[in-house]
Design a protein around this motif. Structure first.
Motif, mmCIF file in Angstrom:
data_model
loop_
_atom_site.group_PDB
_atom_site.id
_atom_site.type_symbol
_atom_site.label_atom_id
_atom_site.label_comp_id
_atom_site.label_asym_id
_atom_site.label_seq_id
_atom_site.Cartn_x
_atom_site.Cartn_y
_atom_site.Cartn_z
ATOM 1 N N VAL A 176 0.837 -1.201 0.000
ATOM 2 C CA VAL A 176 0.000 0.000 0.000
ATOM 3 C C VAL A 176 0.872 1.252 0.000
ATOM 4 N N ARG A 177 2.066 1.183 0.627
ATOM 5 C CA ARG A 177 3.009 2.303 0.563
ATOM 6 C C ARG A 177 3.386 2.610 -0.885
ATOM 7 N N ASP A 178 3.710 1.579 -1.641
ATOM 8 C CA ASP A 178 4.116 1.787 -3.036
ATOM 9 C C ASP A 178 2.971 2.379 -3.861
ATOM 10 N N ASN A 179 1.738 1.944 -3.600
ATOM 11 C CA ASN A 179 0.591 2.497 -4.330
ATOM 12 C C ASN A 179 0.388 3.971 -4.022
ATOM 13 N N ILE A 180 0.559 4.329 -2.753
ATOM 14 C CA ILE A 180 0.399 5.735 -2.362
ATOM 15 C C ILE A 180 1.494 6.587 -2.988
ATOM 16 N N VAL A 181 2.729 6.118 -2.923
ATOM 17 C CA VAL A 181 3.851 6.869 -3.516
ATOM 18 C C VAL A 181 3.619 7.071 -5.010
ATOM 19 N N SER A 182 3.081 6.050 -5.673
ATOM 20 C CA SER A 182 2.791 6.163 -7.107
ATOM 21 C C SER A 182 1.805 7.290 -7.386
ATOM 22 N N LYS A 183 0.770 7.414 -6.553
ATOM 23 C CA LYS A 183 -0.220 8.485 -6.733
ATOM 24 C C LYS A 183 0.390 9.850 -6.439
ATOM 25 N N LEU A 184 1.224 9.911 -5.415
ATOM 26 C CA LEU A 184 1.802 11.193 -5.015
ATOM 27 C C LEU A 184 2.810 11.727 -6.023
ATOM 28 N N SER A 186 2.727 11.223 -9.291
ATOM 29 C CA SER A 186 2.172 11.405 -10.640
ATOM 30 C C SER A 186 2.065 12.894 -10.957
ATOM 31 N N ASP A 187 1.788 13.218 -12.197
ATOM 32 C CA ASP A 187 1.724 14.620 -12.627
ATOM 33 C C ASP A 187 0.294 15.151 -12.702
ATOM 34 N N GLU A 188 -0.632 14.483 -12.026
ATOM 35 C CA GLU A 188 -2.039 14.880 -12.114
ATOM 36 C C GLU A 188 -2.329 16.095 -11.233
ATOM 37 N N GLY A 189 -2.816 17.200 -11.846
ATOM 38 C CA GLY A 189 -3.362 18.328 -11.106
ATOM 39 C C GLY A 189 -2.352 19.140 -10.328
ATOM 40 N N LYS A 299 3.734 26.368 -8.512
ATOM 41 C CA LYS A 299 3.736 26.130 -9.963
ATOM 42 C C LYS A 299 3.954 24.650 -10.295
ATOM 43 N N HIS A 300 4.647 23.916 -9.420
ATOM 44 C CA HIS A 300 5.006 22.534 -9.719
ATOM 45 C C HIS A 300 4.071 21.521 -9.062
ATOM 46 N N GLY A 301 3.071 22.004 -8.382
ATOM 47 C CA GLY A 301 2.087 21.091 -7.798
ATOM 48 C C GLY A 301 2.395 20.701 -6.368
ATOM 49 N N ILE A 302 1.369 20.776 -5.554
ATOM 50 C CA ILE A 302 1.473 20.365 -4.156
ATOM 51 C C ILE A 302 0.922 18.948 -4.014
ATOM 52 N N ARG A 303 1.616 18.125 -3.223
ATOM 53 C CA ARG A 303 1.117 16.785 -2.929
ATOM 54 C C ARG A 303 0.821 16.704 -1.425
ATOM 55 N N ILE A 304 -0.394 16.261 -1.108
ATOM 56 C CA ILE A 304 -0.848 16.232 0.283
ATOM 57 C C ILE A 304 -1.253 14.816 0.648
ATOM 58 N N LEU A 305 -0.812 14.377 1.830
ATOM 59 C CA LEU A 305 -1.226 13.085 2.379
ATOM 60 C C LEU A 305 -1.918 13.341 3.713
ATOM 61 N N VAL A 306 -3.132 12.816 3.864
ATOM 62 C CA VAL A 306 -3.931 13.040 5.067
ATOM 63 C C VAL A 306 -4.237 11.695 5.716
ATOM 64 N N THR A 307 -4.110 11.614 7.044
ATOM 65 C CA THR A 307 -4.582 10.429 7.768
ATOM 66 C C THR A 307 -5.764 10.845 8.642
ATOM 67 N N SER A 320 -8.390 13.069 -3.902
ATOM 68 C CA SER A 320 -8.385 12.507 -5.251
ATOM 69 C C SER A 320 -8.202 10.990 -5.200
ATOM 70 N N HIS A 321 -7.576 10.493 -4.130
ATOM 71 C CA HIS A 321 -7.380 9.053 -3.954
ATOM 72 C C HIS A 321 -7.558 8.718 -2.472
ATOM 73 N N VAL A 322 -8.276 7.632 -2.199
ATOM 74 C CA VAL A 322 -8.554 7.228 -0.821
ATOM 75 C C VAL A 322 -8.079 5.792 -0.613
ATOM 76 N N PHE A 323 -7.310 5.582 0.441
ATOM 77 C CA PHE A 323 -6.840 4.248 0.803
ATOM 78 C C PHE A 323 -7.444 3.883 2.156
ATOM 79 N N ARG A 324 -8.328 2.916 2.142
ATOM 80 C CA ARG A 324 -8.942 2.435 3.387
ATOM 81 C C ARG A 324 -8.127 1.252 3.883
ATOM 82 N N LEU A 325 -7.451 1.446 4.985
ATOM 83 C CA LEU A 325 -6.516 0.432 5.472
ATOM 84 C C LEU A 325 -7.241 -0.833 5.905
ATOM 85 N N GLU A 326 -6.731 -1.954 5.451
ATOM 86 C CA GLU A 326 -7.252 -3.247 5.872
ATOM 87 C C GLU A 326 -6.550 -3.686 7.158
#
Length: 747
Positions: A176-184, A186-189, A299-307, A320-326
Motif C-alpha cells: 500500500v506504501r508503493d501504491n500511495i507513492v505512485s499516486k503522489l 504522478s503529474d495529475e493536477g 507552480k510545480h504542484g502540491i502533494r498532500i497526504l492526510v490520515t 483525489s485518492h482514498v486508501f482504506r486500510l485493511e
C-alpha cells in the motif's frame, strides 16, 4: 452516557410536570418541593457532567462519582416509567368502563394494580424523596471535584507525531506504501490529495511515516513537511508548522493568519512540496479553504497526504485518492508482537513461549497498536504462566489497556455528541463478531430512549439512521455492507472497540458466554446491571436462576439452541419488572418445559419489545403488556392462533406476523376486526388468514385502510378451500388505499 441520561431525565421531568395526573401527584404533601429540588440538582449536575465524563478516564474517584450518578439517573427513569405505566393502565381501564358511573377519586390516592404490584401516588412520592437524598450527596461531591462548567467534547491528545520512525518496525504495509507513492509522484493536477482512512490503532500514522521515508529516499520533492493536526484544527498553528517545515526558521514574529499564508504562498511558488497532515478530525470545509488557496500558488504542484478516522474528512478535503486500510493478518501481528516481546530472550525461551505468543497475536484482530502494546507488556513477563494469563484475559483486564490501547479509542468516543455516545456504549451488549443490522440498532435505541429528542416515530427512525451512519463514518463499525443505493444496512464492531466499550460500561452492561453443557446460574447481585446478554456457544439449558435482575432493562440471548425450564423463566419474569426489551433470538429452542406458564411474561408491564422463537402458545392475557410496541413471532412456526388481547395493545407499532380469523369475531382468538385500535402499526405485516369465508363486518370493524403507516401486507390463506374468489373477496372487503401493497401466497 451519564450526560445523555441526565439530559433525558430533565426532558422527561419538564414534560411530565405539565400533565394533569402529575399535578395530582404533587398534591401529596411535600412532593412538589421534592420534584423542584430534583430538577434543580439535575440541572446543576448537567452543567459539569461533560467535564466529569472526560476526567473519569484518568481519575478513579471521578469514575465512581459518574457511576453513582448513572445509578440514580436510571432509578429516576424507572420511577417515571412506573408512573407512566400506571397512568396508561388507568386510562385503559377507564376507557373500558366508561359507561359505568363511578365516584371521582384523586389520582394521588388511587392504587394501580400492576401484576401483583400496587402503585400509589404516595409510593411514587416516597421514591422521589429517596432519590433526592442520594442526589444531594452526589451534588455535594460535584462541588468537591471542582468540575469545569463548560462542555468539553474530548480529552486533548498528549503525544505529538513526527515523520521519524524506525521503518524496520512497520510491517505488512509495503504494497500500500508503493501504491500511495505512485499516486503522489504522478503529474495529475496542481493539488493532489491522498487520504489514508481507518480505525484507531490500525497503523495510519505508521504508514504515512513509511511513505515519507520512502519519498525522501527518492528525492522526489524539494520539501517534505509533517504537520500533526490532531483533534483541534488551529489554522495559525498549522500555518506556522508548514513554514517551519519549509525551512523558514521561526515564524513566531508573524501574528496574523494572512501574514502566515502570504509567506507560504511565496515559499512554495517555485518548489515541489509534499505535506503530510496527520490525524485530521475537522469536518469544516472552511478550515481548509484559505490554506488550500495559498498552496495553489505552487507552480510545480502540491502533494498532500492526510490520515484520518473519519469518512467525512475525506469528502471535505476533496481527496483525489482514498486508501482504506485493511486489518493486518495474524501472521503480521505476530511479527510485530514478537519483535517487542522476544527482545533480549534466548532461543530456548523463545521456543517455549512461541505457541502462546501466536495465539495472543490473534487477539489483536489485525490492529498494529494492539500488537505493539501487547508485545511491550509481554517483554516484562518471563514465565509461560504469565503469558497464558494474558492470553486468557480480556483486553479490559490488562494493565496496558486503559493507558495505551483504550485511550486513543476514547478520542473517537469523546468526539461524538453525548446522545450518540450513549448509543455506542449500548453496542457493548452484542457479542463480538455480531453482525449488527442498522434497523436492529435503531429499534433497540428507540426502546432505550436514545432517540427521544424527537417525538414522531418516523423522525426517530431517521435520527437512528443518522446515528448509525455517524458511527460508521468514524470507523467505529467495520465490514460494512451497502444496498444498491449505497446505504449501509449492516456492520460489525472490531473486538478492540467492543472491549473498550465493555471497559467503560462494566457493571452496567453484563455479557456472559456459556460454553458448558451443564445447567448454570447467572449472578448479577454484585453488579449494577441494567443490560445483559447471554451467548450460548453450544446446546445448553437456559440459566436455571438469574439473580439480581430487579433493575435489568434489557435481556438478549444469542447463539445455539437451548432448553427452557419453567423454574428459570418464572423467576426471571417475576423479578425483572423493569425489563423493556426481551429478545430470545436464538436459532431454535429445542425444548420448552410443559410446566411453563407463558402468562408470567404479562407481569412485565414496562416491556416494549418482545422477540421470541419456536413458541407454541402466546399468553392469553397479552393485553396486560400495555407498553408493548414491537412483537416479533415470525419464527414461532408452531403457533396455531394468536390471543384476542393483542387487539388492545394500542401502542403496538411493529407486528411481523399474526394469524387472524376472517370468518367471525372469535371470543378468544385474534380476528381481523381486532385490528380496529392498532392505528400505530407500520411497515409490513405477514398476515395468515383462518376461516373458509370472508366476514365483511369484520373487515369494516378492522378499518385496515386507515392504518396510514402500514405499507404492505403479505397474505396467506390457511384454509384448504381458499381460491381466487376468496382472494377477490378479501381485496374488496379490505378496501385498500392507493399505493398499499398486497402480496398473496399459496393461491
Amino acid at each position: 452516557m451519564a450526560a445523555a441520561l441526565v439530559s433525558f431525565i430533565l426532558g422527561q421531568l419538564a414534560t411530565i410536570t405539565f400533565e394533569t395526573a402529575w399535578q395530582e401527584l404533587k398534591l401529596v404533601i411535600g412532593v412538589e418541593e421534592e420534584v423542584r429540588k430534583l430538577q434543580s440538582n439535575f440541572e446543576a449536575i448537567q452543567e459539569v457532567v461533560e467535564d466529569a465524563e472526560v476526567k473519569q478516564v484518568m481519575d478513579k474517584s471521578v469514575k465512581r462519582w459518574i457511576d453513582k450518578l448513572k445509578d440514580v439517573a436510571y432509578d429516576m427513569e424507572d420511577v417515571l416509567d412506573e408512573w407512566t405505566t400506571a397512568l396508561s393502565k388507568l386510562k385503559t381501564d377507564e376507557a373500558e368502563s366508561a359507561s359505568v358511573p363511578k365516584k371521582k377519586v384523586r389520582l394521588s390516592r388511587l392504587p394501580f394494580n400492576l401484576g401483583g404490584q400496587v402503585v400509589r401516588g404516595y409510593d411514587i412520592g416516597d421514591k422521589i424523596r429517596r432519590i433526592n437524598v442520594e442526589l444531594d450527596e452526589i451534588a455535594k461531591e460535584k462541588d468537591r471535584n471542582h468540575f469545569a462548567r463548560s462542555e468539553i467534547t474530548q480529552p486533548r491528545r498528549l503525544e505529538r507525531t513526527t515523520a521519524y520512525v524506525d521503518v524496520s518496525e512497520i510491517k505488512g504495509r509495503n504494497d500500500v506504501r508503493d501504491n500511495i507513492v505512485s499516486k503522489l509522484t504522478s503529474d495529475e493536477g496542481s493539488i493532489q490529495t491522498v487520504s489514508i482512512i481507518g480505525m484507531c490503532g490500525i497503523g495510519k500514522t505508521a504508514l504515512a511515516q513509511l511513505v515519507v521515508n520512502h519519498v525522501k529516499g527518492q528525492n522526489s520533492f524539494d520539501d517534505v513537511v509533517w504537520v500533526c493536526v490532531s483533534d483541534f484544527f488551529d489554522q495559525i498553528k498549522i500555518a506556522r508548522e508548514i513554514l517551519e517545515g519549509l525551512g523558514c526558521g521561526s515564524s513566531r514574529d508573524l501574528i496574523s493568519l494572512q501574514g502566515l499564508l502570504d509567506n507560504i504562498a511565496e515559499k512554495v511558488r517555485d518548489r515541489k512540496v509534499f505535506i503530510v497532515f496527520d490525524d485530521v478530525w475537522t469536518e469544516r470545509e472552511a478550515d481548509w479553504e484559505a490554506l488550500r488557496a495559498a498552496l495553489q500558488h505552487c507552480k510545480h504542484g502540491i502533494r498532500i497526504l492526510v490520515t484520518t478516522r473519519k469518512e467525512s474528512v475525506v469528502k471535505v478535503i476533496r481527496s483525489s485518492h482514498v486508501f482504506r486500510l485493511e486489518l493486518l493478518s495474524d501472521e503480521i501481528c505476530w511479527e510485530i508482537l514478537k519483535s517487542k516481546a522476544f527482545f533480549g530472550r534466548g532461543e530456548s525461551e523463545r521456543r517455549d513461549l512461541e505457541d502462546v505468543g501466536m495465539r495472543i497475536a490473534k487477539k489483536c484482530k489485525g490492529l498494529a497498536l494492539a500488537a505493539k502494546e501487547l508485545g511491550s507488556l509481554l517483554r516484562q513477563k518471563r514465565r509461560r504462566v504469565e503469558w497464558e494469563r494474558v492470553l486468557n484475559s480480556g483486553f479490559w483486564e490488562l494493565e496496558v489497556a486503559e493507558e495505551y490501547i483504550f485511550r486513543p479509542l476514547l478520542l473517537s468516543y469523546y468526539d461524538l455528541p453525548s446522545t450518540i455516545r450513549r448509543c455506542l456504549l449500548y453496542c457493548a451488549i452484542f457479542p463480538k463478531d455480531y453482525v449488527m443490522g442498522k434497523d436492529e440498532l435503531i429499534v433497540h435505541s428507540k426502546m432505550q430512549g436514545f432517540l427521544n429528542s424527537v417525538d414522531d416515530d418516523s423522525e426517530m427512525e431517521l435520527k437512528g439512521e443518522e446515528y448509525f451512519e455517524y458511527l460508521a463514518d468514524r470507523s467505529l463499525f467495520q465490514d460494512l455492507e451497502r444496498d444498491d443505493y449505497g446505504n449501509i444496512f449492516v456492520g460489525k464492531m472490531h473486538d478492540l472497540v467492543h472491549d473498550c466499550l465493555l471497559f467503560m460500561t462494566k457493571d452496567e452492561i453484563v455479557t456472559k458466554e456459556v460454553d458448558s453443557k451443564e445447567t448454570w446460574n447467572l449472578d448479577l447481585v454484585s453488579k449494577r446491571a441494567r443490560h445483559s446478554s447471554i451467548k450460548i456457544s453450544q446446546p445448553n439449558s437456559f440459566p436455571i436462576c438469574i439473580n439480581g435482575v430487579e433493575k435489568l432493562r434489557t435481556l438478549i440471548t444469542i447463539g445455539e439452541s437451548y432448553d427452557v425450564t419453567s423454574e428459570g423463566l418464572k423467576k426471571l419474569f417475576s423479578e425483572a419488572k423493569c425489563l423493556r426489551l426481551l429478545d430470545f433470538q436464538l436459532p431454535r429452542i429445542r425444548k420448552v418445559s410443559e410446566e411453563i406458564q407463558p402468562e408470567s411474561v404479562c407481569d412485565l408491564r414496562n416491556l416494549e419489545y418482545l422477540n421470541i422463537v419456536n413458541c407454541s402458545e402466546l399468553p392469553k392475557e397479552m393485553e396486560k403488556l400495555i407498553n408493548l410496541k414491537y412483537l416479533y413471532t415470525r419464527d414461532c412456526n408452531r403457533l396455531s392462533h394468536y390471543p384476542k388481547g393483542i387487539g388492545r395493545l394500542t401502542s403496538l407499532q411493529r407486528l411481523d406476523r399474526i394469524i387472524a380469523r376472517v370468518d367471525c369475531n372469535h371470543s378468544k382468538d385474534f380476528s381481523v376486526g381486532d385490528f380496529q385500535n392498532l392505528d400505530l402499526l407500520r411497515g409490513d405485516l405477514w398476515l395468515e388468514l383462518e376461516g373458509n369465508w370472508i366476514n365483511i363486518e369484520e373487515f369494516e370493524r378492522a378499518k385496515l385502510h386507515k392504518k396510514i403507516h402500514l405499507m404492505e401486507l403479505r397474505v396467506v390463506f390457511r384454509s384448504n378451500n381458499a381460491g381466487h374468489e376468496m382472494k377477490d373477496n378479501f381485496i374488496k372487503a379490505l378496501n385498500p388505499r392507493p399505493n398499499f401493497h398486497i402480496h398473496f401466497f399459496g393461491i
